[in-house]
Design an enzyme around this catalytic site. Structure first.
Site, PDB file in Angstrom:
ATOM      1  N   ASP A  63     -63.409  16.851 -14.573  1.00 13.54           N
ATOM      2  CA  ASP A  63     -64.240  16.135 -14.810  1.00 13.54           C
ATOM      3  C   ASP A  63     -63.896  14.559 -14.792  1.00 13.54           C
ATOM      4  O   ASP A  63     -63.491  14.003 -16.004  1.00 13.54           O
ATOM      5  CB  ASP A  63     -64.942  16.209 -16.319  1.00 13.54           C
ATOM      6  CG  ASP A  63     -65.648  17.302 -16.426  1.00 13.54           C
ATOM      7  OD1 ASP A  63     -66.057  17.914 -15.253  1.00 13.54           O
ATOM      8  OD2 ASP A  63     -65.172  18.270 -17.378  1.00 13.54           O
ATOM      9  N   GLU A 107     -76.598  15.912 -15.200  1.00 16.62           N
ATOM     10  CA  GLU A 107     -75.418  15.364 -15.946  1.00 16.62           C
ATOM     11  C   GLU A 107     -73.986  14.887 -15.503  1.00 16.62           C
ATOM     12  O   GLU A 107     -74.206  14.737 -14.325  1.00 16.62           O
ATOM     13  CB  GLU A 107     -74.459  17.678 -16.507  1.00 16.62           C
ATOM     14  CG  GLU A 107     -74.266  17.414 -15.858  1.00 16.62           C
ATOM     15  CD  GLU A 107     -73.321  18.900 -15.968  1.00 16.62           C
ATOM     16  OE1 GLU A 107     -73.455  19.473 -16.849  1.00 16.62           O
ATOM     17  OE2 GLU A 107     -73.106  19.769 -15.053  1.00 16.62           O
TER      18      GLU A 107
END
Length: 464
Positions: free
Chosen positions: A44, A220
């Site tokens: 991420d 997301e």
């Protein structure tokens, strides 16, 4: 080197004598580097370029239940990285991290941004053992620092109320800060947004949906970018497995409505046989020359997706973003050709270690060269592809380096890698570089071999 004819030998010697009078301009119009840039459990990623801090790139990663958490890495050349601090380094910053259960709980995707001398890092502490309908599952917070090179400089978190995760800030032109995040997809999938006071944590009266993505599972990891009159909203879809992908939409207003890019997804290795899989959860940023780059997570698992002991790692890819157009992201591979990389610079302060590189920019930096007479090439635009390709390692400067292929001596004189002037007799030179480890520190490449081959000297004659 093989010379086919005596006439060819004479022509080569003549060029050698005349090389000092021939102008040759070379321009580093692209570079080769290797992925991952942050190997082993750096998922991420979010990165920001800060020109006023000596043209340095800063990246944050997820850390889940690991402590110290939220590692911050820095680089000045996009290849050599150093762990400089941890935004989460003191137990009193987040004592509830210690009571999370399940290996997928903890700190999820962080976003790092820089605004007026301050670094802002937004992240979510997730209690992944709790149902998604339980709003206490999500604890969103803001860390700040004016000196990212020391862990002690990162603040106590300011918590804010946001139902969801993967929160990302955006500063609009009027100074309003918007926070955009992912609503729990098992409840109601989509990307939601509200205003946010970064000092107090106060949020707007309500969340509103701005985009639901293209239909992939679990929209997301949102980020908003403003460019050429449009607000671009880039998100991840498909979950973090083999269907992972990035999609993008744009709007004339920060709150939407957003129109999807007809070319979505803009980044994925799904349904391929590539070694790098699960590519997604991306972020975009520019370098000092205005070129666009992106980072994402990926696993070196192949499409089998069964064995990948290094976990989810950070990869880098170049981005082309023409005015008024959609960004075009280059697919992730182990060896990448991208924009001209900044000159190698290992002078990075900070508390942690330098991330070792397995190769010197994964073979070399590629430079395109063209032999010219009575004309020059402007250094402001790339040299078109030509048969004259120079490939060198990570040296910033090499002066009067001599090579002796066969019985012909060739002298190369060139200065900085960024704007190189080179006198050169032949057409192709391959210099392979390998890094060496001295005193616990990686040093620049050493030139280990050279080959010189004539490919084309004119439109009518060719020597092989």
């Amino acid at each position: 080197m093989r010379i086919a004819t005596t006439a060819g030998s004479m022509l080569g010697l003549l060029l050698l004598l005349c090389v000092g009078t021939l102008p040759l301009q070379i321009l580093a119009w692209n570079s080769t580097y290797g992925n991952p840039i942050l190997p082993g459990f750096h998922p991420d990623p979010s990165c920001v370029f800060v020109q006023e801090l000596d043209n340095t790139f800063f990246c944050a990663s997820s850390s889940f239940s690991v402590f110290p958490g939220i590692p911050i890495h820095a680089s000045k050349d996009l290849v050599n990285w150093k762990l400089i601090s941890n935004a989460l380094s003191r137990p009193e910053q987040l004592p509830t991290l210690a009571v999370t259960n399940k290996s997928t709980s903890g700190i999820w995707a962080s976003t790092i941004r820089y605004q007026e001398g301050t670094f802002y890092l937004l992240t979510t502490l997730v209690f992944d053992d709790q149902p998604e309908s339980n709003f206490s599952r999500w604890d969103n917070m803001i860390f700040t620092s004016s000196d990212p090179y020391t862990s002690a400089s990162w603040s106590q978190p300011v918590h804010f109320n946001f139902t969801g995760y993967d929160t990302s800030p955006f500063w609009d032109a009027d100074g309003t800060v918007y926070v955009t995040g992912s609503h729990p997809w098992e409840v109601t999938p989509g990307i939601t947004q509200t205003t946010l006071n970064l000092t107090t944590g106060e949020v707007g009266d309500s969340l509103h949906y701005v985009w639901n993505g293209t239909g992939g599972q679990a929209p997301e990891g949102p980020h908003i970018y403003w460019r050429d009159g449009y607000y671009y909203l880039m998100i991840a879809e498909g979950g973090t497995g083999l269907n992972h992908m990035e999609t993008i939409a744009r709007s004339l207003a920060v709150g939407g409505p957003y129109e999807a890019n007809p070319a979505n997804p803009i980044l994925t290795n799904a349904n391929t046989t590539e070694y790098f899989q699960t590519v997604g959860h991306a972020d975009l940023f520019q370098d000092a020359e205005g070129n666009w780059w992106g980072v994402a997570l990926s696993t070196r698992s192949g499409p089998e997706f069964t064995v990948y002991p290094m976990g989810r790692e950070t990869v880098l890819y170049p981005v082309t973003w023409e005015q008024g157009e959609w960004p075009v992201l280059q697919p992730v591979r182990g060896e990448m050709d991208g924009w001209h990389l900044p000159a190698m610079n290992l002078d990075i302060p900070g508390e942690g270690y330098a991330v070792p590189q397995s190769s010197c920019r994964n073979v070399c930096s590629r430079l395109q060269a063209r032999l010219l007479t009575n004309q020059t090439i402007s250094s402001s635009r790339p040299v078109p592809p030509s048969p004259y390709t120079l490939c060198i390692g990570d040296y910033q400067s090499i002066h009067h380096t001599q090579f002796h292929p066969s019985d012909i001596q060739t002298r190369f004189v060139f200065s900085r890698l960024n704007s190189t002037s080179l006198l050169m007799m032949a057409t192709t030179l391959d210099l392979q570089g390998k890094p060496s480890l001295r005193d616990g520190r990686w040093t620049p490449c050493s030139l280990t071999e050279s080959t010189l081959t004539f490919h084309r000297l004119s439109r009518k004659k060719r020597l092989e």
